[in-house]
Design a protein around this motif. Structure first.
Motif, PDB file in Angstrom:
ATOM      1  N   SER A   1      -0.443  -3.410  -5.850  1.00 37.12           N
ATOM      2  CA  SER A   1      -0.089  -2.557  -4.839  1.00 37.12           C
ATOM      3  C   SER A   1      -1.212  -1.422  -4.567  1.00 37.12           C
ATOM      4  O   SER A   1      -1.994  -1.716  -5.876  1.00 37.12           O
ATOM      5  CB  SER A   1       0.894  -2.365  -5.586  1.00 37.12           C
ATOM      6  OG  SER A   1       0.871  -1.773  -7.108  1.00 37.12           O
ATOM      7  N   GLU A   2      -1.402  -1.024  -3.950  1.00 35.15           N
ATOM      8  CA  GLU A   2      -2.207   0.029  -3.383  1.00 35.15           C
ATOM      9  C   GLU A   2      -2.320   1.480  -3.303  1.00 35.15           C
ATOM     10  O   GLU A   2      -0.992   1.863  -2.346  1.00 35.15           O
ATOM     11  CB  GLU A   2      -3.517  -0.891  -2.379  1.00 35.15           C
ATOM     12  CG  GLU A   2      -3.989  -1.623  -2.209  1.00 35.15           C
ATOM     13  CD  GLU A   2      -5.135  -1.554  -1.673  1.00 35.15           C
ATOM     14  OE1 GLU A   2      -4.632  -1.047  -0.303  1.00 35.15           O
ATOM     15  OE2 GLU A   2      -5.693  -3.057  -1.221  1.00 35.15           O
ATOM     16  N   THR A   3      -2.292   2.157  -4.271  1.00 36.25           N
ATOM     17  CA  THR A   3      -1.851   3.328  -3.691  1.00 36.25           C
ATOM     18  C   THR A   3      -3.423   4.779  -3.365  1.00 36.25           C
ATOM     19  O   THR A   3      -4.171   4.287  -4.160  1.00 36.25           O
ATOM     20  CB  THR A   3      -1.509   3.900  -5.578  1.00 36.25           C
ATOM     21  OG1 THR A   3      -0.281   3.379  -5.514  1.00 36.25           O
ATOM     22  CG2 THR A   3      -0.945   5.790  -4.938  1.00 36.25           C
TER      23      THR A   3
ATOM     24  N   THR B   1      -1.899  -2.557 -10.129  1.00 42.34           N
ATOM     25  CA  THR B   1      -1.998  -2.060  -9.073  1.00 42.34           C
ATOM     26  C   THR B   1      -2.977  -1.376  -9.442  1.00 42.34           C
ATOM     27  O   THR B   1      -4.112  -1.167 -10.299  1.00 42.34           O
ATOM     28  CB  THR B   1      -1.283  -0.614 -10.110  1.00 42.34           C
ATOM     29  OG1 THR B   1       0.093  -1.000 -10.419  1.00 42.34           O
ATOM     30  CG2 THR B   1      -0.923   0.843  -8.985  1.00 42.34           C
TER      31      THR B   1
ATOM     32  N   SER C   1      -5.233   1.925  -7.610  1.00 39.46           N
ATOM     33  CA  SER C   1      -5.099   3.993  -7.158  1.00 39.46           C
ATOM     34  C   SER C   1      -7.295   3.242  -6.244  1.00 39.46           C
ATOM     35  O   SER C   1      -8.163   2.958  -6.547  1.00 39.46           O
ATOM     36  CB  SER C   1      -5.561   4.489  -8.234  1.00 39.46           C
ATOM     37  OG  SER C   1      -3.953   4.489  -8.717  1.00 39.46           O
TER      38      SER C   1
ATOM     39  N   THR D   1       0.606  -1.255  -0.165  1.00 39.75           N
ATOM     40  CA  THR D   1       0.162   0.027  -0.258  1.00 39.75           C
ATOM     41  C   THR D   1       1.114   1.484  -0.038  1.00 39.75           C
ATOM     42  O   THR D   1       2.026   1.092   0.422  1.00 39.75           O
ATOM     43  CB  THR D   1      -0.616  -0.379   1.119  1.00 39.75           C
ATOM     44  OG1 THR D   1      -1.541  -0.844   1.459  1.00 39.75           O
ATOM     45  CG2 THR D   1      -2.131   1.490   0.729  1.00 39.75           C
ATOM     46  N   LYS D   2       0.858   1.637  -0.880  1.00 41.91           N
ATOM     47  CA  LYS D   2       0.949   3.806  -1.308  1.00 41.91           C
ATOM     48  C   LYS D   2       0.180   4.516  -0.139  1.00 41.91           C
ATOM     49  O   LYS D   2      -1.040   4.216  -0.956  1.00 41.91           O
ATOM     50  CB  LYS D   2       1.801   3.532  -2.461  1.00 41.91           C
ATOM     51  CG  LYS D   2       2.730   2.969  -2.768  1.00 41.91           C
ATOM     52  CD  LYS D   2       3.074   3.211  -4.435  1.00 41.91           C
ATOM     53  CE  LYS D   2       4.482   1.468  -5.146  1.00 41.91           C
ATOM     54  NZ  LYS D   2       4.761   2.130  -6.196  1.00 41.91           N
ATOM     55  N   SER D   3       0.337   5.824   0.193  1.00 40.52           N
ATOM     56  CA  SER D   3       0.243   6.757   0.127  1.00 40.52           C
ATOM     57  C   SER D   3       0.418   8.697  -0.452  1.00 40.52           C
ATOM     58  O   SER D   3       1.198   8.344  -0.893  1.00 40.52           O
ATOM     59  CB  SER D   3      -0.540   6.703   1.546  1.00 40.52           C
ATOM     60  OG  SER D   3      -1.120   8.433   1.670  1.00 40.52           O
ATOM     61  N   ALA D   4      -0.398   9.008  -1.422  1.00 40.69           N
ATOM     62  CA  ALA D   4      -0.153   9.507  -3.113  1.00 40.69           C
ATOM     63  C   ALA D   4      -0.299  10.654  -1.715  1.00 40.69           C
ATOM     64  O   ALA D   4       0.596  11.687  -1.740  1.00 40.69           O
ATOM     65  CB  ALA D   4      -1.241   9.896  -3.521  1.00 40.69           C
TER      66      ALA D   4
END
Length: 295
Positions: A94-96, A69, A71, A6-9
């Protein structure tokens, strides 16, 4: 279950009150490559060559499911649906978190509708796909996930019908009833999106709350029809979408019928962390909104 990165913008102001259910984890490591020596032995000995097949199959299977991916916005039940699905399906992805970035030039260049959830996948004609139901259908078809989305035409038709009925009838009522309390912008065409007098908006919200009971009963009596889930013994993509939708009703303290409470609990029990982790983000946001309203 496959691991999720998990990514965070950009974290929203409510982030402190909405902690992720679990820390992001690294993708599973790739299988080690065979050395030149082992390759020579495999070529010389048939037995060695045969023993290498399972590893090759495992690698091919992993490659088939990797590279996705997503979002998303953590407080959203539309996004929650796909997040639950990806975990329940065991897809490496993957999560953003794109909170505050869906109207950025970079995002809109890929997604002119500026919507979430959105997946990026090499097999798609335009490289991206949005709309939660379409995403689940596509991934279930691509990976042959018949347990979540049956191939038999009649069974599949019922799953599709339940999802389309949800997004066409139930969800507009839920959105009209809950979005004002959630501080979410309403869709174009909704009374809340217009310049109507606040009294008219309030009337529309009350009418939507009163109207929810009828489509809910349709899911109970028609689509479930005595079965544990719409999908039968196991939750389908329609069940994931319905359960996630019902999560929003907590923000207005809507009294769910007993069957709906038991149904949601059964889905969470059946799917375990795949459901509980994304649900925790939605519930955390709802708890934050309610605490702010009471302050």
């Amino acid at each position: 279950m496959a691991k999720t990165t998990t990514k965070s913008a950009k974290k929203p102001a409510v982030k402190a009150a909405t902690k992720p259910a679990a820390k992001a984890t690294k993708p599973a490591a790739k299988a080690p490559k065979a050395s030149a020596g082992s390759a020579t032995k495999a070529a010389a000995k048939p037995a060695g060559k045969a023993s290498a097949k399972p590893a090759a199959k495992a690698k091919a299977k992993s490659a088939k499911k990797a590279g996705l991916t997503l979002s998303m916005l953590k407080p959203s039940v539309n996004n929650m649906s796909v997040r639950v699905f990806a975990r329940a399906a065991g897809l490496d992805h993957s999560e953003t978190d794109v909170w505050g970035h869906t109207r950025s030039p970079e995002y809109m260049a890929r997604n002119p509708a500026h919507l979430t959830p959105m997946i990026e996948d090499k097999g798609l004609p335009r490289g991206v796909l949005w709309e939660s139901c379409a995403i689940m259908q596509y991934l279930a078809n691509k990976h042959g996930l018949e347990k979540l989305y049956p191939k038999a035409p009649a069974k599949r038709a019922m799953i599709d019908s339940a999802m389309f009925y949800l997004i066409g009838t139930l969800y507009p009522y839920v959105a009209r009833a809950t979005y004002p309390a959630l501080n979410f912008p309403q869709y174009a065409g909704e009374v809340g999106h217009s310049d109507a007098h606040p009294d008219k908006k309030s009337e529309a919200q009350k009418a939507a709350i009163a109207a929810i009971a009828e489509p809910l009963e349709v899911f109970h009596s028609f689509f479930r029809n005595g079965k544990p889930f719409i999908g039968g013994k196991n939750p389908s993509i329609a069940d994931i979408r319905l359960a996630a939708t019902l999560e929003f009703l907590a923000v207005i303290d809507y009294t769910l019928p007993q069957w709906a409470k038991e149904y949601m609990a059964a889905i969470e029990k059946k799917l375990g962390k795949a459901y509980a982790e994304p649900a925790a983000d939605v519930r955390g946001y709802i708890a934050y909104v309610k605490s702010q309203a009471e302050a």
